[in-house]
Design a protein around this motif. Structure first.
Motif, short mmCIF file in Angstrom:
data_model
loop_
_atom_site.label_atom_id
_atom_site.label_comp_id
_atom_site.label_asym_id
_atom_site.label_seq_id
_atom_site.Cartn_x
_atom_site.Cartn_y
_atom_site.Cartn_z
N ASP A 107 0.82 -1.21 0.00
CA ASP A 107 0.00 0.00 0.00
C ASP A 107 0.85 1.26 0.00
O ASP A 107 0.32 2.37 0.01
N GLY A 108 2.17 1.09 0.02
CA GLY A 108 3.07 2.24 0.04
C GLY A 108 3.37 2.76 1.43
O GLY A 108 4.01 3.79 1.57
N ASN A 109 2.90 2.05 2.46
CA ASN A 109 3.16 2.46 3.83
C ASN A 109 4.60 2.11 4.22
O ASN A 109 5.11 1.04 3.85
N TYR A 110 5.23 3.00 4.97
CA TYR A 110 6.61 2.76 5.40
C TYR A 110 6.62 1.80 6.59
O TYR A 110 5.93 2.00 7.58
N ILE A 111 7.42 0.76 6.44
CA ILE A 111 7.68 -0.17 7.54
C ILE A 111 8.96 0.24 8.25
O ILE A 111 9.04 0.23 9.47
N LEU A 112 9.94 0.61 7.46
CA LEU A 112 11.24 1.06 7.97
C LEU A 112 11.63 2.26 7.11
O LEU A 112 11.65 2.15 5.89
N GLU A 113 11.90 3.40 7.73
CA GLU A 113 12.12 4.62 6.96
C GLU A 113 13.57 5.07 7.02
O GLU A 113 14.15 5.21 8.11
#
Length: 199
Positions: A107-113
């Motif tokens: 979904d394009g969500n950051y897990i690790l940024e």
């Protein structure tokens, strides 16, 4: 097989079919065709990768994003460099970021940024996706707070972006997860048994 053309030669570049689609170019960008030679996804992308997890990484207007099988952007082109998805996650490098690679979900969500980690392979190595085996991925760690004396080295992370372990001195050489029969820790230090042909 008769050797007759199923799709007549008209492309300046053509890649193998994967799951019913092939990436081709007629000299001005990349598109996807089906096995009958009909255009499945038009778009004239600057670069395009195969579909993985039903998403394909494509480059448009100088930035990378991800499209679905209808050709619609699911994740907008906002990245400088990307990997194809593998097991529901992908490494990306932000256009405007000064940090390292980030890990995102479908979904394009950051897990690790903007982490300290770099995937073991880069897309230019001929690997479009980082390898995940049993939920782990081998990455290069620029700095590690737990073992500062190691500096640059390798580590394994899980799909939450959490470091699972580092490769320490008990292993005679840098190795990859698919070279390892089994592993464990003793007093906080890693040991690993390599497959016989890898020793």
């Amino acid at each position: 097989p008769t050797g007759a053309y199923q799709i007549k030669p008209r492309f300046t570049e053509a890649r193998p079919f994967v799951d019913g689609l092939a990436i081709v170019s007629e000299g001005y960008g990349y598109i996807y065709i089906d096995t009958s030679g009909e255009i499945a996804i038009s778009g004239g992308f600057e670069e395009a990768n195969e579909f993985c997890d039903d998403l394909a990484a494509v480059k448009s207007w100088g930035a990378w994003g991800y499209i679905d099988r209808s050709g619609n952007f699911v994740i907008q082109p906002i990245y400088d460099m990307v990997y194809s998805f593998s097991d529901g996650v992908a490494f990306v490098l932000d256009l405007d970021g000064e940090g390292g690679y980030s890990l995102i979900d479908t979904d394009g969500n950051y897990i690790l940024e903007e982490s300290i980690y770099t995937p073991e392979y880069t897309p230019n190595d001929g690997e479009s996706s980082a390898r995940w085996v049993e939920g782990l991925c081998c990455v290069k760690a620029a700095v590690d707070d737990s073992y500062p004396q190691l500096g640059f080295g390798y580590a394994y992370i899980n799909k939450n972006g959490e470091k699972v372990f580092l490769i320490l001195r008990w292993i005679s050489r840098l190795t990859r997860i698919w070279d390892v029969r089994r592993y464990g820790t003793v007093r906080g230090r890693l040991w690993a048994e390599l497959l016989p042909e890898k020793q």
